[in-house]
Design a protein around this motif. Structure first.
Motif, PDB file in Angstrom:
ATOM      1  N   HIS A  23      39.026  13.218  13.841  1.00 50.90           N
ATOM      2  CA  HIS A  23      38.326  12.231  14.256  1.00 50.90           C
ATOM      3  C   HIS A  23      39.334  11.087  14.724  1.00 50.90           C
ATOM      4  O   HIS A  23      40.137  11.325  14.523  1.00 50.90           O
ATOM      5  CB  HIS A  23      37.548  11.683  12.970  1.00 50.90           C
ATOM      6  N   LEU A  24      38.549  10.084  15.424  1.00 48.47           N
ATOM      7  CA  LEU A  24      39.552   9.052  15.955  1.00 48.47           C
ATOM      8  C   LEU A  24      39.163   7.828  15.020  1.00 48.47           C
ATOM      9  O   LEU A  24      37.936   7.411  14.962  1.00 48.47           O
ATOM     10  CB  LEU A  24      39.315   8.753  17.430  1.00 48.47           C
ATOM     11  N   VAL A  25      40.359   7.280  14.651  1.00 46.43           N
ATOM     12  CA  VAL A  25      40.362   5.834  13.653  1.00 46.43           C
ATOM     13  C   VAL A  25      41.213   4.933  14.478  1.00 46.43           C
ATOM     14  O   VAL A  25      42.310   5.053  14.669  1.00 46.43           O
ATOM     15  CB  VAL A  25      40.540   6.203  12.210  1.00 46.43           C
ATOM     16  N   VAL A  26      40.442   3.798  14.665  1.00 46.50           N
ATOM     17  CA  VAL A  26      41.174   2.677  15.155  1.00 46.50           C
ATOM     18  C   VAL A  26      41.747   1.798  13.879  1.00 46.50           C
ATOM     19  O   VAL A  26      40.921   1.103  13.155  1.00 46.50           O
ATOM     20  CB  VAL A  26      40.392   1.919  16.286  1.00 46.50           C
ATOM     21  N   LEU A  27      43.223   1.665  14.200  1.00 52.68           N
ATOM     22  CA  LEU A  27      43.664   0.728  12.714  1.00 52.68           C
ATOM     23  C   LEU A  27      44.424  -0.402  13.303  1.00 52.68           C
ATOM     24  O   LEU A  27      44.902  -0.323  14.505  1.00 52.68           O
ATOM     25  CB  LEU A  27      44.671   1.615  12.139  1.00 52.68           C
ATOM     26  N   PRO A  28      44.701  -1.477  12.423  1.00 53.88           N
ATOM     27  CA  PRO A  28      45.577  -2.572  13.030  1.00 53.88           C
ATOM     28  C   PRO A  28      46.906  -2.029  13.193  1.00 53.88           C
ATOM     29  O   PRO A  28      47.251  -0.917  12.432  1.00 53.88           O
ATOM     30  CB  PRO A  28      45.661  -3.418  11.520  1.00 53.88           C
ATOM     31  N   PRO A  57      47.398  17.299  18.852  1.00 56.00           N
ATOM     32  CA  PRO A  57      46.108  17.792  19.190  1.00 56.00           C
ATOM     33  C   PRO A  57      45.940  19.136  18.443  1.00 56.00           C
ATOM     34  O   PRO A  57      46.582  20.108  19.302  1.00 56.00           O
ATOM     35  CB  PRO A  57      45.789  17.812  20.743  1.00 56.00           C
ATOM     36  N   GLN A  58      45.256  19.288  17.578  1.00 52.06           N
ATOM     37  CA  GLN A  58      45.043  20.637  16.784  1.00 52.06           C
ATOM     38  C   GLN A  58      43.680  20.659  16.064  1.00 52.06           C
ATOM     39  O   GLN A  58      43.190  19.558  15.961  1.00 52.06           O
ATOM     40  CB  GLN A  58      45.850  21.019  15.937  1.00 52.06           C
ATOM     41  N   GLY A  59      42.984  21.754  15.942  1.00 47.42           N
ATOM     42  CA  GLY A  59      41.602  21.773  15.249  1.00 47.42           C
ATOM     43  C   GLY A  59      40.484  21.270  16.356  1.00 47.42           C
ATOM     44  O   GLY A  59      40.770  20.951  17.269  1.00 47.42           O
ATOM     45  N   MET A  60      39.323  21.524  15.720  1.00 39.78           N
ATOM     46  CA  MET A  60      38.055  20.982  16.479  1.00 39.78           C
ATOM     47  C   MET A  60      37.969  19.470  16.531  1.00 39.78           C
ATOM     48  O   MET A  60      37.994  18.885  15.467  1.00 39.78           O
ATOM     49  CB  MET A  60      36.999  21.842  15.916  1.00 39.78           C
ATOM     50  N   PRO A  61      37.854  18.828  17.664  1.00 33.97           N
ATOM     51  CA  PRO A  61      37.708  17.397  17.784  1.00 33.97           C
ATOM     52  C   PRO A  61      36.165  17.209  17.299  1.00 33.97           C
ATOM     53  O   PRO A  61      35.208  18.041  17.664  1.00 33.97           O
ATOM     54  CB  PRO A  61      38.056  17.075  19.334  1.00 33.97           C
ATOM     55  N   CYS A  62      36.065  16.025  17.064  1.00 40.62           N
ATOM     56  CA  CYS A  62      34.667  15.363  16.825  1.00 40.62           C
ATOM     57  C   CYS A  62      34.088  14.955  18.208  1.00 40.62           C
ATOM     58  O   CYS A  62      34.775  14.161  18.943  1.00 40.62           O
ATOM     59  CB  CYS A  62      34.623  14.009  15.884  1.00 40.62           C
ATOM     60  N   VAL A  63      33.030  15.769  18.756  1.00 42.19           N
ATOM     61  CA  VAL A  63      32.797  15.441  20.138  1.00 42.19           C
ATOM     62  C   VAL A  63      32.301  14.007  20.083  1.00 42.19           C
ATOM     63  O   VAL A  63      32.346  13.133  21.147  1.00 42.19           O
ATOM     64  CB  VAL A  63      31.349  16.343  20.354  1.00 42.19           C
ATOM     65  N   GLN A  64      31.531  13.529  19.175  1.00 43.89           N
ATOM     66  CA  GLN A  64      31.076  12.043  19.164  1.00 43.89           C
ATOM     67  C   GLN A  64      32.172  10.797  19.348  1.00 43.89           C
ATOM     68  O   GLN A  64      32.331  10.052  19.975  1.00 43.89           O
ATOM     69  CB  GLN A  64      30.166  11.570  17.981  1.00 43.89           C
TER      70      GLN A  64
END
Length: 72
Positions: A23-28, A57-64
Motif C-alpha cells: 500500500h501507499l501511505v502519505v506521511l509528514p 517494488p516487491q510483492g503485489m501492489p494494492c490496485v486501489q
C-alpha cells in the motif's frame, strides 16, 4: 507541510498472505510527526506494529492505491 509517500504492507502473521499487498501511505516529512496508526491511500488502516516498510517494488501492489496514487 512537506509529505513523503512510503510503501508498506501488513507484517507476516497479522493478516493472511493474500492480504499482504503493498500500500501507499502519505506521511509528514518530519519523523517526529509520524502517527501511531497509518492510513493508506486506499483507506486500509494499520495499527501500531501491524505494518512493515517495503524499500523496493516487491510483492503485489494494492490496485486501489496505485489508481489513487498522489502524483506531482
Amino acid at each position: 507541510m512537506n509529505r513523503v509517500t512510503v510503501m508498506v504492507r501488513y507484517r507476516r502473521g497479522v493478516v493472511g498472505e493474500s492480504r499482504r499487498t503493498v500500500h501507499l501511505v502519505v506521511l509528514p516529512a518530519s519523523l517526529a510527526d509520524v502517527p501511531d496508526n497509518l492510513g493508506a491511500v486506499c483507506g486500509a488502516r494499520f495499527g501500531p506494529g501491524d505494518a512493515e516498510t517495503v524499500n523496493s517494488p516487491q510483492g503485489m501492489p494494492c490496485v486501489q492505491c496505485l489508481a489513487m496514487a498522489p502524483v506531482r
